[in-house]
Design an enzyme around this catalytic site. Sequence first.
Site, short mmCIF file in Angstrom:
data_model
loop_
_atom_site.label_atom_id
_atom_site.label_comp_id
_atom_site.label_asym_id
_atom_site.label_seq_id
_atom_site.Cartn_x
_atom_site.Cartn_y
_atom_site.Cartn_z
N PHE A 10 0.82 -1.20 0.00
CA PHE A 10 0.00 0.00 0.00
C PHE A 10 0.86 1.25 0.00
CE2 PHE A 10 -2.96 -3.01 1.94
CZ PHE A 10 -4.15 -2.70 1.28
N ASP A 11 0.51 2.19 -0.85
CA ASP A 11 0.90 3.57 -0.60
C ASP A 11 0.14 4.00 0.65
OD1 ASP A 11 1.75 6.34 -1.09
OD2 ASP A 11 -0.36 6.63 -1.58
N CYS A 12 0.65 4.94 1.39
CA CYS A 12 -0.02 5.34 2.63
C CYS A 12 -0.78 6.66 2.49
CB CYS A 12 1.00 5.44 3.76
SG CYS A 12 0.25 5.81 5.37
N THR A 15 -3.91 7.30 0.20
CA THR A 15 -4.58 6.01 0.06
C THR A 15 -5.21 5.57 1.38
OG1 THR A 15 -2.96 5.39 -1.63
CG2 THR A 15 -4.27 3.61 -0.67
N LYS A 152 9.26 7.44 -4.64
CA LYS A 152 8.47 7.06 -5.80
C LYS A 152 8.15 8.34 -6.60
CE LYS A 152 5.34 5.45 -3.09
NZ LYS A 152 4.05 4.95 -2.58
#
Length: 231
Positions: A10-12, A15, A152
Amino acid sequence: MLQEFKAITFDCYGTLIDWERGILDQLRPWLDRSGRRDLSDAMVVETYARLEAACEAETPTALYPAIIEEVHVRLARHWELRPDPVAAHAFGQSVGEWPAFADTAGALRYLKQFFKLAILSNVDRASFARSNEKLGVTFDLVLTAEDIGSYKPARRNFEVALDRLDRTFGVGKGALLHAACSVFHDIVPASAMGITTAWINRRNDIGALGQTARADYEVADMAGLVALHKR
């Protein structure tokens, strides 16, 4: 459907954590004091996102609090406002105060029953530790920009995640789902590497910061990801 996967990264922020609400709650008082009540939420978020991406690309080893403190400085310059070092520093330290989305904790608890859960986030360890208190689960793996030394959408971030998941849990690329809201930071680079992606399109009613995604799955929120698994 999702039953074929063994792990979800997961991206945090954006999200699981309400990145926009956290940013706006911090920036609005400063903008109001500076006489810029005319700036719409959309304009603030879009300008912030553009400057943040630039800072991350320019200084990939800087910790996230320093990144967003610099963004605050650049926002002042962009809007021709007087620099406010105190407000900038406070903004940099505010990440752990940003709220989780209402559906996040429950969805993660559900998914934890079926998958290894990992974080792959553009943040520092200390800030994420504070955010993690709001997420309701213990993640099997946490990888931050501080750990990796880049932000990223750098390919390296995903390469490190793939390597760690394989070595630690025996989860190969074909058994991994990457779930994220950001098209630029996550969906595009992960898809380009052949990682299956789930676009958590929380901005589906207002647009994904000018971008569209070609993800393998698309849901509006984390509750939608749970519903997809249940189907």
